[in-house]
Motif scaffolding. Structure first.
Motif, PDB file in Angstrom:
ATOM      1  N   LEU A  75       0.858  -1.179   0.000  1.00  0.00           N
ATOM      2  CA  LEU A  75       0.000   0.000   0.000  1.00  0.00           C
ATOM      3  C   LEU A  75       0.894   1.229   0.000  1.00  0.00           C
ATOM      4  CD1 LEU A  75      -2.458  -1.157   2.828  1.00  0.00           C
ATOM      5  CD2 LEU A  75      -2.808  -1.346   0.363  1.00  0.00           C
ATOM      6  N   PRO A  76       0.897   2.003  -1.058  1.00  0.00           N
ATOM      7  CA  PRO A  76       1.794   3.158  -1.128  1.00  0.00           C
ATOM      8  C   PRO A  76       1.220   4.341  -0.345  1.00  0.00           C
ATOM      9  CG  PRO A  76       0.505   2.998  -3.134  1.00  0.00           C
ATOM     10  CD  PRO A  76       0.117   1.826  -2.285  1.00  0.00           C
ATOM     11  N   ARG A  77       2.051   5.025   0.395  1.00  0.00           N
ATOM     12  CA  ARG A  77       1.660   6.284   1.039  1.00  0.00           C
ATOM     13  C   ARG A  77       0.317   6.170   1.770  1.00  0.00           C
ATOM     14  NH1 ARG A  77       3.308   7.107  -3.884  1.00  0.00           N
ATOM     15  NH2 ARG A  77       1.202   7.453  -4.684  1.00  0.00           N
ATOM     16  N   VAL A  78       0.295   5.367   2.824  1.00  0.00           N
ATOM     17  CA  VAL A  78      -0.959   5.144   3.544  1.00  0.00           C
ATOM     18  C   VAL A  78      -1.427   6.415   4.240  1.00  0.00           C
ATOM     19  CG1 VAL A  78      -0.621   2.677   3.837  1.00  0.00           C
ATOM     20  CG2 VAL A  78       0.269   4.254   5.575  1.00  0.00           C
ATOM     21  N   SER A  79      -2.751   6.464   4.429  1.00  0.00           N
ATOM     22  CA  SER A  79      -3.355   7.564   5.178  1.00  0.00           C
ATOM     23  C   SER A  79      -4.118   6.970   6.361  1.00  0.00           C
ATOM     24  CB  SER A  79      -4.300   8.370   4.285  1.00  0.00           C
ATOM     25  OG  SER A  79      -5.368   7.537   3.849  1.00  0.00           O
ATOM     26  N   LEU A  80      -4.617   7.840   7.220  1.00  0.00           N
ATOM     27  CA  LEU A  80      -5.344   7.377   8.406  1.00  0.00           C
ATOM     28  C   LEU A  80      -6.526   6.487   8.015  1.00  0.00           C
ATOM     29  CD1 LEU A  80      -5.417  10.655  10.564  1.00  0.00           C
ATOM     30  CD2 LEU A  80      -3.875   8.708  10.796  1.00  0.00           C
ATOM     31  N   SER A  81      -7.130   6.783   6.886  1.00  0.00           N
ATOM     32  CA  SER A  81      -8.310   6.030   6.456  1.00  0.00           C
ATOM     33  C   SER A  81      -7.973   4.619   5.973  1.00  0.00           C
ATOM     34  CB  SER A  81      -9.038   6.777   5.340  1.00  0.00           C
ATOM     35  OG  SER A  81      -8.188   6.929   4.221  1.00  0.00           O
ATOM     36  N   ASP A  82      -6.709   4.293   5.884  1.00  0.00           N
ATOM     37  CA  ASP A  82      -6.299   2.930   5.528  1.00  0.00           C
ATOM     38  C   ASP A  82      -6.236   2.016   6.751  1.00  0.00           C
ATOM     39  OD1 ASP A  82      -4.059   4.383   3.145  1.00  0.00           O
ATOM     40  OD2 ASP A  82      -5.961   3.358   2.733  1.00  0.00           O
ATOM     41  N   THR A  83      -6.480   2.572   7.925  1.00  0.00           N
ATOM     42  CA  THR A  83      -6.546   1.737   9.132  1.00  0.00           C
ATOM     43  C   THR A  83      -7.712   0.763   8.988  1.00  0.00           C
ATOM     44  OG1 THR A  83      -5.550   3.390  10.584  1.00  0.00           O
ATOM     45  CG2 THR A  83      -6.995   1.760  11.621  1.00  0.00           C
ATOM     46  N   ALA A  84      -7.397  -0.523   8.989  1.00  0.00           N
ATOM     47  CA  ALA A  84      -8.403  -1.556   8.720  1.00  0.00           C
ATOM     48  C   ALA A  84      -7.748  -2.918   8.937  1.00  0.00           C
ATOM     49  CB  ALA A  84      -8.900  -1.448   7.271  1.00  0.00           C
ATOM     50  N   VAL A  85      -8.520  -3.964   8.730  1.00  0.00           N
ATOM     51  CA  VAL A  85      -7.974  -5.320   8.745  1.00  0.00           C
ATOM     52  C   VAL A  85      -7.860  -5.792   7.298  1.00  0.00           C
ATOM     53  CG1 VAL A  85      -8.227  -7.686   9.577  1.00  0.00           C
ATOM     54  CG2 VAL A  85      -9.035  -5.782  10.988  1.00  0.00           C
ATOM     55  N   TYR A  86      -6.711  -6.342   6.957  1.00  0.00           N
ATOM     56  CA  TYR A  86      -6.434  -6.784   5.593  1.00  0.00           C
ATOM     57  C   TYR A  86      -6.336  -8.310   5.571  1.00  0.00           C
ATOM     58  CZ  TYR A  86      -5.708  -1.929   4.572  1.00  0.00           C
ATOM     59  OH  TYR A  86      -5.919  -0.581   4.407  1.00  0.00           O
ATOM     60  N   TYR A  87      -7.078  -8.905   4.657  1.00  0.00           N
ATOM     61  CA  TYR A  87      -7.152 -10.365   4.573  1.00  0.00           C
ATOM     62  C   TYR A  87      -6.579 -10.860   3.254  1.00  0.00           C
ATOM     63  CZ  TYR A  87     -10.433 -10.314   8.482  1.00  0.00           C
ATOM     64  OH  TYR A  87     -11.006 -10.149   9.711  1.00  0.00           O
ATOM     65  N   CYS A  88      -5.836 -11.929   3.355  1.00  0.00           N
ATOM     66  CA  CYS A  88      -5.344 -12.665   2.205  1.00  0.00           C
ATOM     67  C   CYS A  88      -6.264 -13.875   2.011  1.00  0.00           C
ATOM     68  CB  CYS A  88      -3.909 -13.104   2.524  1.00  0.00           C
ATOM     69  SG  CYS A  88      -3.127 -14.180   1.342  1.00  0.00           S
ATOM     70  N   LEU A  89      -6.678 -14.127   0.789  1.00  0.00           N
ATOM     71  CA  LEU A  89      -7.548 -15.269   0.502  1.00  0.00           C
ATOM     72  C   LEU A  89      -6.938 -16.094  -0.623  1.00  0.00           C
ATOM     73  CD1 LEU A  89     -10.234 -16.896   0.496  1.00  0.00           C
ATOM     74  CD2 LEU A  89     -11.146 -15.175  -1.069  1.00  0.00           C
ATOM     75  N   VAL A  90      -6.819 -17.379  -0.379  1.00  0.00           N
ATOM     76  CA  VAL A  90      -6.361 -18.299  -1.413  1.00  0.00           C
ATOM     77  C   VAL A  90      -7.393 -19.402  -1.555  1.00  0.00           C
ATOM     78  CG1 VAL A  90      -4.564 -19.910  -2.158  1.00  0.00           C
ATOM     79  CG2 VAL A  90      -3.939 -17.827  -0.929  1.00  0.00           C
ATOM     80  N   ALA A  91      -7.756 -19.711  -2.775  1.00  0.00           N
ATOM     81  CA  ALA A  91      -8.663 -20.824  -3.046  1.00  0.00           C
ATOM     82  C   ALA A  91      -7.806 -21.991  -3.499  1.00  0.00           C
ATOM     83  CB  ALA A  91      -9.675 -20.441  -4.111  1.00  0.00           C
ATOM     84  N   TYR A  92      -7.445 -22.874  -2.561  1.00  0.00           N
ATOM     85  CA  TYR A  92      -6.532 -23.967  -2.853  1.00  0.00           C
ATOM     86  C   TYR A  92      -7.194 -25.003  -3.744  1.00  0.00           C
ATOM     87  CZ  TYR A  92      -3.663 -22.002   0.856  1.00  0.00           C
ATOM     88  OH  TYR A  92      -2.899 -21.160   1.622  1.00  0.00           O
TER      89      TYR A  92
END
Lengths: 109, 115
Positions: A75-92
């Motif tokens: 994520l380039p140049r984050v701002s306060l509004s980027d505060t969140a939970v980020y999930y990785c999803l893989v469909a094996y």
């Protein structure tokens, strides 16, 4: 057993670049990697999806090394509004959907 | 519609009671997914549909959970005889017909509390 693993939390400051790595050791040849962002009391929102090398869109980049056992959301140049939970999803194997436990990103002023 | 709609927003049930959740996918989307989010973060895939047909139900606890997607009706997820551990937020998502693993559009979720 297929597993998608990512760090529990990360801190950053406004304007910095943030890199979140996801480990997916059992990924198969045709499996895609997708990243989602979730704010409190909302459903996840799609950020980016990739299969190999590098994918870039208007909000993020996704780097996938040749062995594909991990991937990095940037994520380039984050701002306060980027505060969140980020999930990785893989469909094996194209049918076993596994989210990582989520990385809670806190962006500080 | 242009957003996935889920109803109700909150649902409270006593142990042993039935719970039924609804999802209206985005018009034109062929795939519908149900997920259970517990412990604040952890997502568990439950079931997916391709139109009205079950596509993948490997995540469903079949003894108490059932789901349907009938033509011209919202999709539904039903839990018979709820247990305390069913307390979670249930998310529905839909995706376009181009591929099962395309971008999924999530609804706002239904928070189920079992007392």
């Amino acid at each position: 057993l297929a597993k998608t693993t990512q760090p529990i939390s990360m801190d950053s400051y406004e304007g910095q670049e943030v890199n979140i790595t996801c480990s997916h050791n059992n990924i198969a040849t045709n499996d895609y990697i997708t990243w989602y962002q979730q704010f409190p009391s909302q459903g996840p929102r799609f950020i980016i999806q990739g299969y190999k090398t590098k994918v870039t869109n208007e909000v993020a980049s996704l780097f996938i090394p040749a062995d594909r056992k991990s991937s990095t959301l940037s994520l380039p140049r984050v701002s306060l509004s980027d505060t969140a939970v980020y999930y990785c999803l893989v469909a094996y194997n194209n049918n076993d959907m596994r989210f990582g436990a989520g990385t809670r990103l806190t962006v500080k002023p | 519609g242009e957003e996935v709609a889920q109803t109700p927003k909150h649902l409270v049930r006593g142990e042993g009671q039935k719970a039924k959740l609804y999802c209206a996918p985005i018009k034109g989307h062929s795939y519908v997914f149900w997920y259970q989010q517990v412990l604040k973060n952890e997502f568990k895939f439950l079931i997916s549909f391709q139109n009205e047909n079950v596509f993948d139900e490997t995540g469903m606890p079949k003894e108490r959970f059932s789901a349907k997607c009938l033509p011209n009706s919202p999709c539904s997820l039903e839990i018979q005889a709820t247990k305390l551990e069913d307390s979670a937020v249930y998310f529905c998502a839909s995706s376009q017909s181009q591929g099962y693993f395309n971008e999924q559009f999530f609804g706002p979720g239904t928070r189920l509390t079992v007392l």
